[in-house]
Design a protein around this motif. Structure first.
Motif, PDB file in Angstrom:
ATOM      1  N   ASP A   1      -9.444  25.115  -1.071  1.00 47.98           N
ATOM      2  CA  ASP A   1      -8.966  23.810  -1.517  1.00 47.98           C
ATOM      3  C   ASP A   1      -9.212  23.576  -3.004  1.00 47.98           C
ATOM      4  OD1 ASP A   1      -8.038  23.137   0.942  1.00 47.98           O
ATOM      5  OD2 ASP A   1      -9.938  22.243   1.572  1.00 47.98           O
ATOM      6  N   GLU A   2     -10.059  24.404  -3.574  1.00 50.84           N
ATOM      7  CA  GLU A   2     -10.360  24.246  -4.997  1.00 50.84           C
ATOM      8  C   GLU A   2      -9.176  24.684  -5.845  1.00 50.84           C
ATOM      9  OE1 GLU A   2     -13.763  26.210  -6.764  1.00 50.84           O
ATOM     10  OE2 GLU A   2     -15.021  24.999  -5.444  1.00 50.84           O
ATOM     11  N   LEU A   3      -9.080  24.072  -7.025  1.00 49.47           N
ATOM     12  CA  LEU A   3      -7.999  24.435  -7.926  1.00 49.47           C
ATOM     13  C   LEU A   3      -8.263  25.807  -8.533  1.00 49.47           C
ATOM     14  CD1 LEU A   3      -5.397  23.190  -9.205  1.00 49.47           C
ATOM     15  CD2 LEU A   3      -6.828  22.672 -11.185  1.00 49.47           C
ATOM     16  N   GLN A   4      -7.373  26.734  -8.296  1.00 45.22           N
ATOM     17  CA  GLN A   4      -7.477  28.068  -8.881  1.00 45.22           C
ATOM     18  C   GLN A   4      -6.317  28.250  -9.846  1.00 45.22           C
ATOM     19  OE1 GLN A   4     -10.056  29.888  -8.366  1.00 45.22           O
ATOM     20  NE2 GLN A   4     -10.898  28.644  -6.690  1.00 45.22           N
ATOM     21  N   LEU A   5      -6.554  28.973 -10.900  1.00 47.90           N
ATOM     22  CA  LEU A   5      -5.441  29.208 -11.818  1.00 47.90           C
ATOM     23  C   LEU A   5      -5.643  30.454 -12.664  1.00 47.90           C
ATOM     24  CD1 LEU A   5      -5.434  26.816 -14.895  1.00 47.90           C
ATOM     25  CD2 LEU A   5      -7.469  27.451 -13.638  1.00 47.90           C
ATOM     26  N   THR A   6      -4.512  30.926 -13.175  1.00 44.21           N
ATOM     27  CA  THR A   6      -4.527  31.886 -14.259  1.00 44.21           C
ATOM     28  C   THR A   6      -4.077  31.105 -15.490  1.00 44.21           C
ATOM     29  OG1 THR A   6      -4.049  33.781 -12.842  1.00 44.21           O
ATOM     30  CG2 THR A   6      -3.449  33.999 -15.169  1.00 44.21           C
TER      31      THR A   6
ATOM     32  N   ILE B   1      -1.139  28.558 -14.642  1.00 46.86           N
ATOM     33  CA  ILE B   1      -0.303  29.207 -13.625  1.00 46.86           C
ATOM     34  C   ILE B   1      -0.942  29.005 -12.254  1.00 46.86           C
ATOM     35  CG2 ILE B   1       0.573  31.482 -12.900  1.00 46.86           C
ATOM     36  CD1 ILE B   1      -0.014  32.136 -16.077  1.00 46.86           C
ATOM     37  N   HIS B   2      -0.191  28.411 -11.339  1.00 50.11           N
ATOM     38  CA  HIS B   2      -0.748  28.033 -10.040  1.00 50.11           C
ATOM     39  C   HIS B   2      -0.107  28.805  -8.905  1.00 50.11           C
ATOM     40  CE1 HIS B   2      -0.996  24.676 -12.892  1.00 50.11           C
ATOM     41  NE2 HIS B   2      -2.234  24.605 -12.452  1.00 50.11           N
ATOM     42  N   ARG B   3      -0.797  28.781  -7.764  1.00 45.02           N
ATOM     43  CA  ARG B   3      -0.300  29.544  -6.622  1.00 45.02           C
ATOM     44  C   ARG B   3       0.881  28.867  -5.949  1.00 45.02           C
ATOM     45  NH1 ARG B   3      -5.353  30.138  -2.930  1.00 45.02           N
ATOM     46  NH2 ARG B   3      -6.178  30.634  -4.980  1.00 45.02           N
ATOM     47  N   ASP B   4       0.911  27.529  -5.984  1.00 43.06           N
ATOM     48  CA  ASP B   4       1.997  26.839  -5.294  1.00 43.06           C
ATOM     49  C   ASP B   4       2.249  25.467  -5.930  1.00 43.06           C
ATOM     50  OD1 ASP B   4      -0.038  25.205  -4.307  1.00 43.06           O
ATOM     51  OD2 ASP B   4      -0.201  26.315  -2.431  1.00 43.06           O
ATOM     52  N   VAL B   5       3.296  24.818  -5.438  1.00 45.64           N
ATOM     53  CA  VAL B   5       3.712  23.525  -5.997  1.00 45.64           C
ATOM     54  C   VAL B   5       2.604  22.480  -5.846  1.00 45.64           C
ATOM     55  CG1 VAL B   5       5.372  21.630  -5.727  1.00 45.64           C
ATOM     56  CG2 VAL B   5       6.169  23.996  -5.622  1.00 45.64           C
TER      57      VAL B   5
END
Lengths: 164, 164
Positions: free
Chosen positions: A106-111, A131-135
């Motif tokens: 649930d945590e915000l992950q990003l590149t 850059i995120h995994r999903d909308v």
């Protein structure tokens, strides 16, 4: 090497683009020198009391953020691309030496990718892409105040660079 | 560039090391050519009907594995390091262009590094490292048969390379 901007997707990525009046070399230095980064990385009154940078693809990037109430948030990531004065990217889903990180889903992950180009007037065309995994993650980051937060941090960076 | 082996951690990583009697260039070709990889990547009777390779740091690496019963498993990853004939690494926690992947946290995630060195006798010192987030994932991968699985795949790779 010809510059190729990150192929961002408007539905999944957040982008901050701006021309700043300090040269790429100084913006790079602010992003890659712990003692400088600590001074600008988090919008005040948040602070960045700790920063560790192992500047190579696969090297660790760690920051500790502190809230005005004194709560600390430890962020560990891994550098992916290190092109001096041009491009710096890292991701929060890997730690040092590319090891996958145990993360709360649930945590915000990003590149993140930071792109720097001379603007022909002694300054820098600055582009930061989250850059995120999903909308859903992208939207959440937007609502958390990506544009304002990253914008204020960039203002602070410029101030630090000009004063250093 | 001097060769630096991946600094594996015995508690977290699984390592397959072997000398094989085909040169690094051919092992590299087998790992980076979809039509070759499809022939050896999964221990028979499992098959690899699909493979897509975008051979650059940040490029996608996709394989589809098919069980004897016809169940298909789609695996997407992202290349991290591409040093021809020497080193190939990728991770399952990122997709093409380093985008974080929405993954089931219970699923096995890993970064993999393949290291190739000439053995001075026309063959290759082959080292494959599977890098996990924690001890539990490492143990699970071991119990799933890492050593046998990756070993059989390497046997198949050598056979394909010799026959091609």
């Amino acid at each position: 090497m010809t510059f190729t901007p990150y192929p961002s997707d408007p539905a999944l990525d957040l982008v901050l683009e701006r021309e700043v009046d300090v040269p790429p070399e100084l913006v790079w230095k602010a992003w890659t020198t712990p003692d400088l980064l600590k001074q600008w990385f988090t919008p005040k009154p948040y602070e960045t009391p700790q920063c560790e940078i192992d500047l190579r693809p696969g090297g660790g990037f760690r920051t500790v953020m502190r809230s005005p109430e004194g709560n600390e948030f430890d962020n560990v990531g891994c550098y992916l691309e290190v092109v001096p004065n041009e491009k710096l990217s890292w991701t929060s889903v890997l730690g040092p030496d590319y090891r996958p990180i145990t993360a709360d889903p649930d945590e915000l992950q990003l590149t993140a990718v930071i792109e720097l180009q001379p603007n022909g007037k002694g300054g820098t065309r600055y582009r930061a892409v989250a850059i995120h995994r999903d909308v859903a993650h992208c939207k959440r980051h937007e609502e958390m105040g990506f544009e304002q937060g990253w914008g204020i941090a960039l203002d602070q960076l410029i101030e630090v660079v000009k004063g250093s």
